[in-house]
Design a protein around this motif. Sequence first.
Motif, PDB file in Angstrom:
ATOM      1  N   VAL A 193      -8.136 -12.552  -4.019  1.00 27.94           N
ATOM      2  CA  VAL A 193      -7.337 -11.355  -3.790  1.00 27.94           C
ATOM      3  C   VAL A 193      -7.641 -10.834  -2.391  1.00 27.94           C
ATOM      4  O   VAL A 193      -8.808 -10.814  -1.969  1.00 27.94           O
ATOM      5  CB  VAL A 193      -7.656 -10.252  -4.835  1.00 27.94           C
ATOM      6  CG1 VAL A 193      -7.039  -8.916  -4.433  1.00 27.94           C
ATOM      7  CG2 VAL A 193      -7.171 -10.664  -6.215  1.00 27.94           C
ATOM      8  N   MET A 214      -6.575  -3.645 -10.237  1.00 32.07           N
ATOM      9  CA  MET A 214      -6.910  -3.638  -8.810  1.00 32.07           C
ATOM     10  C   MET A 214      -5.836  -2.929  -7.992  1.00 32.07           C
ATOM     11  O   MET A 214      -6.140  -2.176  -7.056  1.00 32.07           O
ATOM     12  CB  MET A 214      -7.085  -5.078  -8.306  1.00 32.07           C
ATOM     13  CG  MET A 214      -8.325  -5.790  -8.798  1.00 32.07           C
ATOM     14  SD  MET A 214      -8.437  -7.424  -8.021  1.00 32.07           S
ATOM     15  CE  MET A 214      -9.820  -8.121  -8.897  1.00 32.07           C
ATOM     16  N   ARG A 215      -4.584  -3.178  -8.317  1.00 36.04           N
ATOM     17  CA  ARG A 215      -3.494  -2.554  -7.557  1.00 36.04           C
ATOM     18  C   ARG A 215      -3.523  -1.031  -7.676  1.00 36.04           C
ATOM     19  O   ARG A 215      -3.055  -0.321  -6.784  1.00 36.04           O
ATOM     20  CB  ARG A 215      -2.147  -3.090  -8.040  1.00 36.04           C
ATOM     21  CG  ARG A 215      -1.852  -4.520  -7.635  1.00 36.04           C
ATOM     22  CD  ARG A 215      -0.413  -4.917  -7.937  1.00 36.04           C
ATOM     23  NE  ARG A 215      -0.121  -6.245  -7.416  1.00 36.04           N
ATOM     24  CZ  ARG A 215      -0.210  -7.371  -8.123  1.00 36.04           C
ATOM     25  NH1 ARG A 215      -0.595  -7.298  -9.402  1.00 36.04           N
ATOM     26  NH2 ARG A 215       0.064  -8.538  -7.587  1.00 36.04           N
ATOM     27  N   LEU A 237     -12.700  -1.711  -6.634  1.00 33.71           N
ATOM     28  CA  LEU A 237     -12.223  -3.060  -6.954  1.00 33.71           C
ATOM     29  C   LEU A 237     -13.208  -3.785  -7.861  1.00 33.71           C
ATOM     30  O   LEU A 237     -12.808  -4.495  -8.794  1.00 33.71           O
ATOM     31  CB  LEU A 237     -11.999  -3.850  -5.663  1.00 33.71           C
ATOM     32  CG  LEU A 237     -10.827  -3.384  -4.789  1.00 33.71           C
ATOM     33  CD1 LEU A 237     -10.848  -4.095  -3.439  1.00 33.71           C
ATOM     34  CD2 LEU A 237      -9.486  -3.647  -5.479  1.00 33.71           C
ATOM     35  N   VAL A 276      -6.781  -7.436   0.229  1.00 30.09           N
ATOM     36  CA  VAL A 276      -6.363  -6.044   0.100  1.00 30.09           C
ATOM     37  C   VAL A 276      -6.274  -5.398   1.477  1.00 30.09           C
ATOM     38  O   VAL A 276      -7.186  -5.542   2.301  1.00 30.09           O
ATOM     39  CB  VAL A 276      -7.352  -5.253  -0.778  1.00 30.09           C
ATOM     40  CG1 VAL A 276      -6.977  -3.775  -0.822  1.00 30.09           C
ATOM     41  CG2 VAL A 276      -7.411  -5.831  -2.186  1.00 30.09           C
ATOM     42  N   VAL A 324      -5.745   1.448  -2.090  1.00 28.12           N
ATOM     43  CA  VAL A 324      -5.144   0.125  -1.915  1.00 28.12           C
ATOM     44  C   VAL A 324      -3.677   0.303  -1.508  1.00 28.12           C
ATOM     45  O   VAL A 324      -2.869   0.849  -2.261  1.00 28.12           O
ATOM     46  CB  VAL A 324      -5.242  -0.710  -3.210  1.00 28.12           C
ATOM     47  CG1 VAL A 324      -4.451  -2.014  -3.064  1.00 28.12           C
ATOM     48  CG2 VAL A 324      -6.691  -1.004  -3.548  1.00 28.12           C
ATOM     49  N   LEU A 371      -1.746  -5.508  -1.952  1.00 28.02           N
ATOM     50  CA  LEU A 371      -2.647  -6.477  -2.580  1.00 28.02           C
ATOM     51  C   LEU A 371      -1.940  -7.823  -2.652  1.00 28.02           C
ATOM     52  O   LEU A 371      -0.839  -7.933  -3.208  1.00 28.02           O
ATOM     53  CB  LEU A 371      -3.045  -5.998  -3.980  1.00 28.02           C
ATOM     54  CG  LEU A 371      -4.088  -6.852  -4.715  1.00 28.02           C
ATOM     55  CD1 LEU A 371      -5.053  -5.966  -5.507  1.00 28.02           C
ATOM     56  CD2 LEU A 371      -3.423  -7.859  -5.659  1.00 28.02           C
TER      57      LEU A 371
END
Length: 836
Positions: free
Chosen positions: A655, A536-537, A672, A657, A542, A545
């Motif tokens: 999470v 995800m990072r 994501l 963002v 992004v 996060l």
Amino acid sequence: MTRPASIVVARRWLLWSEWRAYPGRALAAVLAIALGVALGFAVHLVNASALGEFDKAVHAVSGAADLKVRSANAFGFDEMLYPRVARLPGLDVSPVVALSALVDDTTPVSLDGVDVLRAGETGQGVSGGAAEGFGDFLSGRSAYLSTASLSAAGRKVGDSITLSANGHAIQVRIAGVLPSSANTNAVTMDIAAVQWRFGMLGRLQRLDIQLAPGVGAAGAMRAIRAVLPPDAIVADTASEAARNDGLSAAYRVNLDMLALIALLTGGFLVYSAQSLSVARRRAQFALLRVLGMRRGKVLGQVLAEAMVLGVIGAGTGVALGLGLASLALNLLGGDLGGGYFHGNAPQLVFAPWAAATFGLLGIGAAVLGSMVPALAASRILPALAIKNAGDAVDPRVRARPWRAVACLAGALLASLLPAVGGVALFGYVAMALLLAGGVLLMPWLARALVSPLRHVPLRSVPFRLATARLWGAPSQASVALAGIVASTALTVAMAVMVTSFRGSVERWLGDVLQADVYLIAGGGSGGFDTATLERMRKVPGVAWLGVLKETPLQFDARRPAVTLLARTLTGPGGHLALMGSQIAVPAGAIPVWVSEPASRIYQWKPGDTLTLPLPGSPSARIAGVWRDYARQHGAIIMEEGTYARLTGDRRRTGVSVLLVPGADIDTVSTGLRSAVGPGGAGATVSRPQDIRRQALEAFDRSFLITYLLEGIAVCVGLAGVAATIGAQVLSRIREFGMLRHVGALRGDLVRMLLIEGALLGLVGGVAGVALGVAMSQVLIHVVNPQSFHWTMDTLLPWPLLGWVIAGLAVATSGTALVVGRSVLSTDAVRAVREDW
């Protein structure tokens, strides 16, 4: 006819002739009592049914255990506690692993792993000899589902399902149906299979304990506590009941109390109706006194009329409450939209004692509401009243507001007192005293507000007649104002409280929802693992996060669990909605921040040291208090890196963002979702506006019953106003005839009634709004902090308040005009025939 028989006939004639002459007034009083009883009884039935279903579900899962040892956290306690407790004398112990799970990634269930060889001894609902293919059950290849689970998942015995819990997913076959009628989604497997296949080796969540005959629960609990680690607690059936009841106790009690306040409003409408009835029949009561009826009989007559109204209203209210409860269970569920209980709607259970209690409360409200007019009727001087139908109070006597001031002072003192057993009892006493004080203040306030108008240099005959009437008949004006003020005050109090609460929640949501995108893991996935978070990072767009892990912590066996929030506290999205300043924590100490509800429930304050029921029982220092409207039973925030170090748990359930400036939110959201992978099918992606909308929809749903109560108060109040004003106008036919004889035109009298009604509505509206705002402050600053443990700022719904005052003025003037036109059609000579 004997004298007792003639008295009975006279009393019956007094009752039925009054109701035939003014049915609307009696109907409004009966309706007010019925609605107050119905709301209180319906709330009680709904919650009693929900709690009964909840208890059945708990009994079905954990059986007939006398005591339970529970883990104080989601990680469970060391399974070696089981033999230590089992070796204590007089105890029969069965271990349990309890997890939240998903069936086919869609249906949430409670998964219990039980020792099938011992489950029958504590009534946990599974028998070792009941299953065909017992080996599949012991190896974790099959499971038993409740009827509710089968229905929710759309499955039948013999089907294969995917069971997900604690980050693990397995395929199992449905071996059978749990022998329980509980309306709960439950799945049962062998305890060893659950530990092995769902990553819980060496951990247990619960021990179910049966006491041998002659073994006392108190002594057994003392012996168990001596061997318990800090991350486990022991509870008896009373503690379990208190914990379950505590889930919705404040919500339920507040609705009950608001229903009782509505019933009190109904009592004031009865007071208004009975006062008008007594005023209209002063000459009749005087004649009966002349003919030999004693004061006690007159008093009993008026109270008997009130009791009849109360019995009819209470009976209607109980029947209506039963229907409302059934409707509410089907539409709103067992928590009336409050969000405390989940699952299918429970079955309605009739409670005869509750029906009798609320019925007696309705009758009592009617009788108490009639006490003042009944005493006034018994004290009538026959010689003066037999020909004088005017106001019972000499207009030259100044109204003294001392009783009203005493009630208002009592309300102020009551609002300063603490809660009783977690219930804001004195807060509701303060509201009742405010309501009584406001109504008692009406004769003085009406004259005070009308007096300046008497000196306005207008030659308008209708205006002068209207102001002179309101100033010269203070008791009749106050009778009309009593119902107006009571119903208006209740409506305004609830409207201001709900507006303030909703506005505070909106501002809080704007304060805490700082990210651009939010992801929540599916219920049975156990959260996003480290690899998923890293993917995800690396999603393009992004910028930051942050992560979140929610887990329950049990500090008190008699209270619901506190939520531990392990989250990212650094970076642009790590903001906390702090209340006041935070303190510096000594080097080496673990800082935590407690929510306002947790601070109030457990009396925690910055600087205090907490022992957290986590593995290793770490100590933490409270650095500050933060505002939280999402978790009524309290929450604690800890930095997520500290949480991982203490527990070893690196999965995260949420999470947040922040995007790079210029990044497309839809593209990043898609990236994501791709980073989560196929194993995160249950994950949801939301934007702040979506969360805000859903939160406010949940808020409105939880206050739906309050909105209903508010609307009913408005309708009953307007009905009472119409009946009261109409009755007063009808009772003044001789006055109108006299005015016509001295030269007043029919149009003058119509305009007089129009002005008089508008002034009465304006005075009642202003007084009701002012009293309602005062009552709302008790709700906001006393009841809510003591019951729900959070505070809010006062926000006044100015448009609504303006419409309330204007609506009352239009309603009273319109009613006076409509009824007055029919009365004024009577010939002036026939109107005064009683004075010939």
